[in-house]
Design an enzyme around this catalytic site. Structure first.
Site, PDB file in Angstrom:
ATOM      1  N   TYR A  63       0.729  -1.445   0.022  1.00 37.55           N
ATOM      2  CA  TYR A  63       0.079  -0.283   0.514  1.00 37.55           C
ATOM      3  C   TYR A  63       0.812   1.585   0.176  1.00 37.55           C
ATOM      4  CZ  TYR A  63      -3.268   3.576   1.859  1.00 37.55           C
ATOM      5  OH  TYR A  63      -4.711   4.408   2.302  1.00 37.55           O
ATOM      6  N   ASP A  90       9.374   2.930  -1.601  1.00 34.22           N
ATOM      7  CA  ASP A  90       8.240   3.678  -0.778  1.00 34.22           C
ATOM      8  C   ASP A  90       8.749   3.644   1.286  1.00 34.22           C
ATOM      9  OD1 ASP A  90       6.309   4.305   1.460  1.00 34.22           O
ATOM     10  OD2 ASP A  90       4.513   3.379   0.431  1.00 34.22           O
ATOM     11  N   LYS A 142       5.069   9.601   8.068  1.00 35.62           N
ATOM     12  CA  LYS A 142       5.200   9.358   9.337  1.00 35.62           C
ATOM     13  C   LYS A 142       6.447   9.947  10.064  1.00 35.62           C
ATOM     14  CE  LYS A 142       2.746   5.155   8.229  1.00 35.62           C
ATOM     15  NZ  LYS A 142       1.289   5.371   8.284  1.00 35.62           N
TER      16      LYS A 142
HETATM   17  N1  HOZ Z   1      -0.016   3.225   6.635  1.00 32.38           N
HETATM   18  C1  HOZ Z   1      -1.312   3.444   7.331  1.00 32.38           C
HETATM   19  C2  HOZ Z   1      -1.864   1.854   7.476  1.00 32.38           C
HETATM   20  N2  HOZ Z   1      -1.492   1.301   7.133  1.00 32.38           N
HETATM   21  C3  HOZ Z   1      -1.867   4.559   6.922  1.00 32.38           C
HETATM   22  C4  HOZ Z   1      -2.530   4.372   7.735  1.00 32.38           C
HETATM   23  C5  HOZ Z   1      -3.991   5.343   7.607  1.00 32.38           C
HETATM   24  O1  HOZ Z   1      -4.452   4.762   6.085  1.00 32.38           O
HETATM   25  O2  HOZ Z   1      -4.729   5.652   8.255  1.00 32.38           O
END
Ligand code: HOZ
Length: 423
Positions: free
Chosen positions: A138, A233, A261
């Site tokens: 993702y 990423d 982050k």
């Molecule tokens: N990468 C985070 C969760 N896998 C993102 C958090 C979110 O989407 O709020």
């Protein structure tokens, strides 16, 4: 909580990001009143040891005093100028010093924005349209990347996101993570049309899936040969698995790195960077346009600068490693004692426990997990005062402020939750 019905009236599903919803585990999402260190307290007064850490940024826990002071001081001097500051230069200098592949960095406001901009840059440089990503990875919610994506899309069971222009989605090729033969095959055929290969160097959004030895090196070799760019990423792994990210840990250098982050110290920040040659394509130097009113805003830069200073102190990563190893050993001992099928994956302070007997290497193996068991386990843990992500397909994060006692409490809580989940 009484807040949930009220929240649902005015926000989709009552939340501002789908991963916060408890759809995959049942029940109401947590509404937090306050947090400090490794603990969060919800509006009903329940206290939790937190292994979500705002989904990764809080490597020094909630409301770290030095970060709070930096934000407060800066707020008094102004929250946004829409003009440059020394704070931005200081943070950029720290990123450049820490991350091997970065000479020049552009600050943005989120990981999604960083990745979206990096793709535009790669397409702008190469004049090609296609990109390759891996199933279950993702990279935020930019249109090109919501194809076979992990995180909330897996938890909510959304294989294909409506609303994405099909001619754009067609430009996104996908392959199984960790399968270099398939990557080579694809690049043989279509390599010259591919602008970029984007990868989470450690899969973190389908739970933690480490790269097989040689996988990242092979990606670098294949992309170089085809004249495509390699994008790491590192939104999750950057500054978490080492100060220089996964690229430093594995010794593989991407062309573009995306960050988010931790870099913002708990405030909304993203960034992308690479060599001067690559980054000179970005406006105002080049014609690949990307902009932002709040980009590099002084509050976030102040927080990020302090975060870096804290991370640069001796022993931070060693201590994170020790604590995370201790927690995972304890969790593993529990499942062995109770005869429960589970797999453990961990790189430094990011970890996962998958309820399956299959070795975890890619999205297919991740999907063999017993999500009903996870649901019972999650709710059992919550009862015991431990908060992990409300999905089997998300990573757990250790912080530098979790104590030995809290780790022991977590192991004990996990044993109770597993016993209850087994029934
Ligand atoms: N990468 C985070 C969760 N896998 C993102 C958090 C979110 O989407 O709020």
């Amino acid at each position: 909580s009484l807040l949930f019905p009220r929240a649902k009236k005015v926000m989709p599903g009552g939340v501002n990001s789908p991963v916060r919803a408890f759809n995959a585990v049942g029940g109401d999402p947590l509404f937090i009143k306050q947090a400090k260190g490794s603990r969060m307290i919800d509006v009903d007064g329940n206290e939790f040891i937190d292994y979500v850490g705002s989904w990764g940024p809080l490597i020094f826990g909630h409301a770290h005093p030095e970060i709070v002071t930096a934000i407060t001081r800066q707020a008094e001097l102004g929250t946004s100028y829409g003009a440059s500051t020394e704070l931005e230069i200081q943070l950029a200098e720290k990123v450049v010093a820490a991350v091997p592949s970065i000479e020049v960095v552009r600050m943005v406001n989120s990981g999604t924005e960083a990745v979206m901009s990096a793709l535009r840059l790669a397409r702008g440089i190469t004049g090609r349209d296609k990109i390759l990503k891996f199933e279950g990875c993702y990279h935020g919610h930019a249109d090109s990347l919501l194809v076979k994506a992990g995180s909330g899309l897996v938890s909510l069971g959304i294989p294909e996101c409506p609303g994405i222009v099909s001619s754009l989605a067609e430009k996104t090729l996908t392959l199984p993570f960790n399968n270099i033969d398939r990557v080579r095959e694809l690049f043989e055929k279509e390599g010259k049309e591919i602008a970029a290969l984007i990868v989470e160097p450690i899969g973190g959004n389908m739970g933690v899936v480490p790269p097989k030895p040689g996988f990242l090196e092979a990606l670098s070799e294949v992309t170089k040969k085809a004249g495509a760019l390699l994008i790491f990423d590192e939104v999750m792994t950057g500054f978490r698995v080492s100060l220089g990210g996964a690229q430093k840990l594995f010794g593989v250098t991407p062309d573009i790195t995306c960050m988010g982050k931790i870099i913002g110290g708990g405030l909304p920040v993203g960034a992308y960077g690479g060599s001067r040659q690559v980054m000179d394509y970005i406006s105002p130097m080049g014609s690949v346009y990307q902009a932002g009113t709040l980009s590099g805003n002084p509050l976030a830069m102040a927080a990020g600068n302090v975060m870096f200073d804290l991370l640069s102190k001796d022993g931070v990563y060693e201590s994170l490693e020790e604590k995370s190893a201790k927690l995972c050993q304890g969790l593993k001992q529990n499942v062995e004692d109770l005869g429960i099928d589970a797999q453990f994956t961990r790189v430094g302070s990011m970890f996962s426990m998958f309820f399956t007997s299959k070795e975890i290497v890619d999205f297919e193996t991740v999907k063999t997990c017993d999500t009903d068991f996870f649901k019972r386990y999650f709710n059992g843990l919550l009862e015991e005062g431990v908060y992990i992500a409300p999905s089997q397909f998300e990573a757990g994060f250790m912080s530098a402020v979790h104590t030995d006692e809290e780790i022991n409490l977590t192991i004990e809580a996990s044993r109770k939750a597993l016993t209850a989940a087994r029934g």
